[in-house]
Write an enzyme that holds these catalytic residues in place. Structure first.
Site, PDB file in Angstrom:
ATOM      1  N   TYR A   1      -4.333  16.223  -8.939  1.00 10.01           N
ATOM      2  CA  TYR A   1      -3.672  15.012  -9.436  1.00 10.01           C
ATOM      3  C   TYR A   1      -2.315  15.364 -10.049  1.00 10.01           C
ATOM      4  O   TYR A   1      -1.291  14.766  -9.700  1.00 10.01           O
ATOM      5  CB  TYR A   1      -4.571  14.308 -10.463  1.00 10.01           C
TER       6      TYR A   1
ATOM      7  N   THR B   1       3.137  11.731 -15.715  1.00  7.56           N
ATOM      8  CA  THR B   1       2.012  12.131 -16.561  1.00  7.56           C
ATOM      9  C   THR B   1       2.201  13.469 -17.283  1.00  7.56           C
ATOM     10  O   THR B   1       2.927  14.352 -16.794  1.00  7.56           O
ATOM     11  CB  THR B   1       0.742  12.233 -15.684  1.00  7.56           C
ATOM     12  N   ASP B   2       1.492  13.617 -18.384  1.00  7.04           N
ATOM     13  CA  ASP B   2       1.434  14.902 -19.096  1.00  7.04           C
ATOM     14  C   ASP B   2       0.722  15.976 -18.260  1.00  7.04           C
ATOM     15  O   ASP B   2       0.850  17.161 -18.543  1.00  7.04           O
ATOM     16  CB  ASP B   2       0.713  14.725 -20.436  1.00  7.04           C
TER      17      ASP B   2
ATOM     18  N   LYS C   1       1.462  14.273  -8.808  1.00  9.61           N
ATOM     19  CA  LYS C   1       2.423  13.545  -9.645  1.00  9.61           C
ATOM     20  C   LYS C   1       3.725  14.336  -9.779  1.00  9.61           C
ATOM     21  O   LYS C   1       4.815  13.752  -9.786  1.00  9.61           O
ATOM     22  CB  LYS C   1       1.818  13.259 -11.032  1.00  9.61           C
TER      23      LYS C   1
ATOM     24  N   ALA D   1      -0.673   4.140  -8.802  1.00  9.40           N
ATOM     25  CA  ALA D   1      -0.873   5.580  -8.615  1.00  9.40           C
ATOM     26  C   ALA D   1      -2.322   5.831  -8.223  1.00  9.40           C
ATOM     27  O   ALA D   1      -3.193   5.000  -8.489  1.00  9.40           O
ATOM     28  CB  ALA D   1      -0.549   6.331  -9.904  1.00  9.40           C
ATOM     29  N   TYR D   2      -2.515   6.960  -7.605  1.00 14.05           N
ATOM     30  CA  TYR D   2      -3.874   7.468  -7.399  1.00 14.05           C
ATOM     31  C   TYR D   2      -4.228   8.157  -8.715  1.00 14.05           C
ATOM     32  O   TYR D   2      -3.668   9.211  -9.034  1.00 14.05           O
ATOM     33  CB  TYR D   2      -3.886   8.450  -6.221  1.00 14.05           C
ATOM     34  N   THR D   3      -5.117   7.555  -9.515  1.00 17.21           N
ATOM     35  CA  THR D   3      -5.350   8.051 -10.878  1.00 17.21           C
ATOM     36  C   THR D   3      -6.720   8.709 -11.089  1.00 17.21           C
ATOM     37  O   THR D   3      -7.056   9.062 -12.213  1.00 17.21           O
ATOM     38  CB  THR D   3      -5.195   6.903 -11.902  1.00 17.21           C
TER      39      THR D   3
ATOM     40  N   ASP E   1       0.849  -1.200   0.000  1.00 21.68           N
ATOM     41  CA  ASP E   1       0.000   0.000   0.000  1.00 21.68           C
ATOM     42  C   ASP E   1       0.878   1.241   0.000  1.00 21.68           C
ATOM     43  O   ASP E   1       1.533   1.556   0.991  1.00 21.68           O
ATOM     44  CB  ASP E   1      -0.924  -0.018   1.235  1.00 21.68           C
ATOM     45  N   LEU E   2       0.875   1.949  -1.129  1.00 19.70           N
ATOM     46  CA  LEU E   2       1.742   3.127  -1.251  1.00 19.70           C
ATOM     47  C   LEU E   2       1.267   4.287  -0.376  1.00 19.70           C
ATOM     48  O   LEU E   2       2.022   5.231  -0.137  1.00 19.70           O
ATOM     49  CB  LEU E   2       1.819   3.593  -2.710  1.00 19.70           C
TER      50      LEU E   2
HETATM   51  N1  LIG Z   1      -4.512   6.577 -17.299  1.00 14.72           N
HETATM   52  C1  LIG Z   1      -3.964   7.613 -17.917  1.00 14.72           C
HETATM   53  O1  LIG Z   1      -4.543   8.217 -18.816  1.00 14.72           O
HETATM   54  C2  LIG Z   1      -2.576   8.067 -17.540  1.00 14.72           C
HETATM   55  C3  LIG Z   1      -2.018   9.164 -18.205  1.00 14.72           C
HETATM   56  C4  LIG Z   1      -0.731   9.562 -17.869  1.00 14.72           C
HETATM   57  C5  LIG Z   1      -0.021   8.890 -16.901  1.00 14.72           C
HETATM   58  N2  LIG Z   1      -0.610   7.849 -16.249  1.00 14.72           N
HETATM   59  C6  LIG Z   1       0.170   7.165 -15.211  1.00 14.72           C
HETATM   60  O2  LIG Z   1       0.390   5.841 -15.629  1.00 14.72           O
HETATM   61  C7  LIG Z   1       0.493   4.991 -14.493  1.00 14.72           C
HETATM   62  C8  LIG Z   1      -0.411   3.781 -14.659  1.00 14.72           C
HETATM   63  O3  LIG Z   1      -1.740   4.255 -14.756  1.00 14.72           O
HETATM   64  P1  LIG Z   1      -2.960   3.309 -15.133  1.00 14.72           P
HETATM   65  O4  LIG Z   1      -3.702   3.990 -16.207  1.00 14.72           O
HETATM   66  O5  LIG Z   1      -2.509   1.911 -15.315  1.00 14.72           O
HETATM   67  O6  LIG Z   1      -3.804   3.460 -13.796  1.00 14.72           O
HETATM   68  P2  LIG Z   1      -4.849   2.472 -13.118  1.00 14.72           P
HETATM   69  O7  LIG Z   1      -5.430   1.541 -14.106  1.00 14.72           O
HETATM   70  O8  LIG Z   1      -5.736   3.355 -12.312  1.00 14.72           O
HETATM   71  O9  LIG Z   1      -3.920   1.630 -12.154  1.00 14.72           O
HETATM   72  C9  LIG Z   1      -3.330   2.183 -11.027  1.00 14.72           C
HETATM   73  C10 LIG Z   1      -3.161   1.089 -10.007  1.00 14.72           C
HETATM   74  O10 LIG Z   1      -2.628   1.665  -8.808  1.00 14.72           O
HETATM   75  C11 LIG Z   1      -3.244   1.035  -7.710  1.00 14.72           C
HETATM   76  N3  LIG Z   1      -3.235   1.853  -6.509  1.00 14.72           N
HETATM   77  C12 LIG Z   1      -4.005   2.914  -6.198  1.00 14.72           C
HETATM   78  N4  LIG Z   1      -3.746   3.343  -4.951  1.00 14.72           N
HETATM   79  C13 LIG Z   1      -2.783   2.522  -4.468  1.00 14.72           C
HETATM   80  C14 LIG Z   1      -2.102   2.436  -3.235  1.00 14.72           C
HETATM   81  N5  LIG Z   1      -2.390   3.260  -2.224  1.00 14.72           N
HETATM   82  N6  LIG Z   1      -1.171   1.476  -3.068  1.00 14.72           N
HETATM   83  C15 LIG Z   1      -0.892   0.593  -4.067  1.00 14.72           C
HETATM   84  N7  LIG Z   1      -1.518   0.615  -5.250  1.00 14.72           N
HETATM   85  C16 LIG Z   1      -2.459   1.573  -5.443  1.00 14.72           C
HETATM   86  C17 LIG Z   1      -4.663   0.796  -8.163  1.00 14.72           C
HETATM   87  O11 LIG Z   1      -5.221  -0.236  -7.368  1.00 14.72           O
HETATM   88  P3  LIG Z   1      -6.784  -0.206  -7.037  1.00 14.72           P
HETATM   89  O12 LIG Z   1      -7.432  -0.637  -8.303  1.00 14.72           O
HETATM   90  O13 LIG Z   1      -6.877  -1.183  -5.912  1.00 14.72           O
HETATM   91  O14 LIG Z   1      -7.137   1.195  -6.649  1.00 14.72           O
HETATM   92  C18 LIG Z   1      -4.482   0.416  -9.626  1.00 14.72           C
HETATM   93  O15 LIG Z   1      -4.351  -0.996  -9.784  1.00 14.72           O
HETATM   94  C19 LIG Z   1       0.175   5.876 -13.280  1.00 14.72           C
HETATM   95  O16 LIG Z   1       1.381   6.326 -12.716  1.00 14.72           O
HETATM   96  C20 LIG Z   1      -0.550   7.059 -13.888  1.00 14.72           C
HETATM   97  O17 LIG Z   1      -0.390   8.216 -13.094  1.00 14.72           O
HETATM   98  C21 LIG Z   1      -1.862   7.396 -16.550  1.00 14.72           C
END
Ligand SMILES: NC(=O)c1ccc[n+]([C@@H]2O[C@H](COP(=O)([O-])OP(=O)(O)OC[C@H]3O[C@@H](n4cnc5c(N)ncnc54)[C@H](OP(=O)(O)O)[C@@H]3O)[C@@H](O)[C@H]2O)c1
Length: 296
Positions: A124, A100-101, A128, A59-61, A35-36
């Protein structure tokens, strides 16, 4: 090599895991496994897991919800990456961290280079950016920050492509923002890029890099392409029209950058060339989604 993959159930983490397996022993953890948000136990958990490489996809997304949960967003996105970086630094390991962007304010009109001035518009993006700064302060030499954008994949709980397919199945019309420009990025290509970087990790390639699929699009362009490509692949669709709208006609709690195209110039030599175009990537994702639906 012992690779710790965090966020293993997220859309990127899920896609990345099989690409890491040929590189070493993979320890894939979800929130229950690491748990981050729990900064106090993070260090001891890392010592137990004993990775030599950490790939932080957790990440908290929830971009809009972050506006009302700033402390949680800051703990997960802002503080924890610094602890991961410090661990890598102290143990002679490496961290690849995904950013992220949304660290940019979106007032630019040319692809952002990694060293361009940041200016997040929402909580957010701020969290980041805080994470990037925490990495720089605690373990810059042994960390690589990979900023990406507009991420979607066949796995995970939801994303823009899946939302469009769901809406387009039932409705003749959707309204989509046409004045935000970025680069849609498929987790499949992002995963390949990350796996290619791992064997190259060294203090010489530490720092910030940008990786997205090539080309640029508005959400409206992207939605139109999703429906065209999905139709060709036989997805069930009732959609007849995509209506372009302005950001102000679709208010959200968090403000998004109007322009957030990231330049991939710096990373291209490490990956053997530029990233595939976003439209090609979209076709691959839809093929994967169709294959998953077809499989028993
Ligand atoms: N999605 C986008 O459009 C986007 C764009 C730019 C950058 N990013 C970056 O890309 C990376 C991957 O994103 P993604 O799209 O794969 O996101 P995602 O599908 O939301 O996955 C994020 C994961 O992080 C987990 N998480 C959340 N809170 C946590 C905590 N306290 N401890 C441990 N794990 C935790 C979530 O678990 P739960 O499901 O249990 O909450 C989820 O499995 C992230 O760093 C994000 O900021 C994403």
């Amino acid at each position: 090599m012992r690779i710790l993959l965090t966020g293993a159930r997220g859309q990127l983490g899920e896609q990345l895991k099989p690409h890491l397996e040929p590189l070493g022993e993979v320890v894939a953890v979800d929130r229950a496994g690491l748990d981050l948000a729990d900064g106090a136990t993070l260090r001891s958990r890392l010592a137990e897991l004993a990775p030599t490489v950490i790939v932080n996809c957790a990440a908290y997304t929830a971009v809009d919800r972050a506006e009302t949960e700033p402390d949680l967003a800051a703990a997960v996105n802002g503080v924890a990456p610094g602890i991961l970086a410090a661990y890598a630094q102290e143990t002679g390991g490496y961290l690849i961290h995904i950013s992220t962007d949304y660290v940019f304010d979106g007032r630019g009109c040319r692809p952002y280079q990694p060293e361009a001035a940041t200016g997040p518009l929402g909580t957010y993006g701020q969290s980041k950016l805080q994470g990037e700064l925490a990495i720089a302060a605690n373990g810059a030499e042994r960390s690589l920050i990979l900023r990406t954008a507009w991420v979607y994949g066949a796995g995970g709980t939801g994303n823009f492509v899946k939302t469009m397919l769901r809406l387009g199945r039932d409705r003749p019309e959707v309204r989509v923002v046409a004045d935000q420009i970025g680069s849609p990025t498929w987790t499949g290509d992002l995963a390949i890029a990350i796996a290619r970087l791992i064997p190259q990790l060294s203090p010489k390639i530490s720092g910030i890099y940008h990786y997205t699929n090539s080309g640029a699009a508005s959400w409206y362009d992207f939605a139109t392409a999703i429906f065209e490509e999905a139709q060709l692949r036989g997805f069930p669709l009732a959609i007849e029209r995509v209506i372009p709208i302005a950001t102000e006609d679709y208010p959200t709690p968090a403000q998004r950058p109007a322009y957030s195209v990231l330049s991939g110039q710096k990373i291209a030599p490490l990956l053997g060339g530029p990233a595939p175009h976003w439209r090609v990537a979209l076709r691959h994702m839809l093929d994967e989604l169709r294959d998953r639906a077809d499989s028993p």
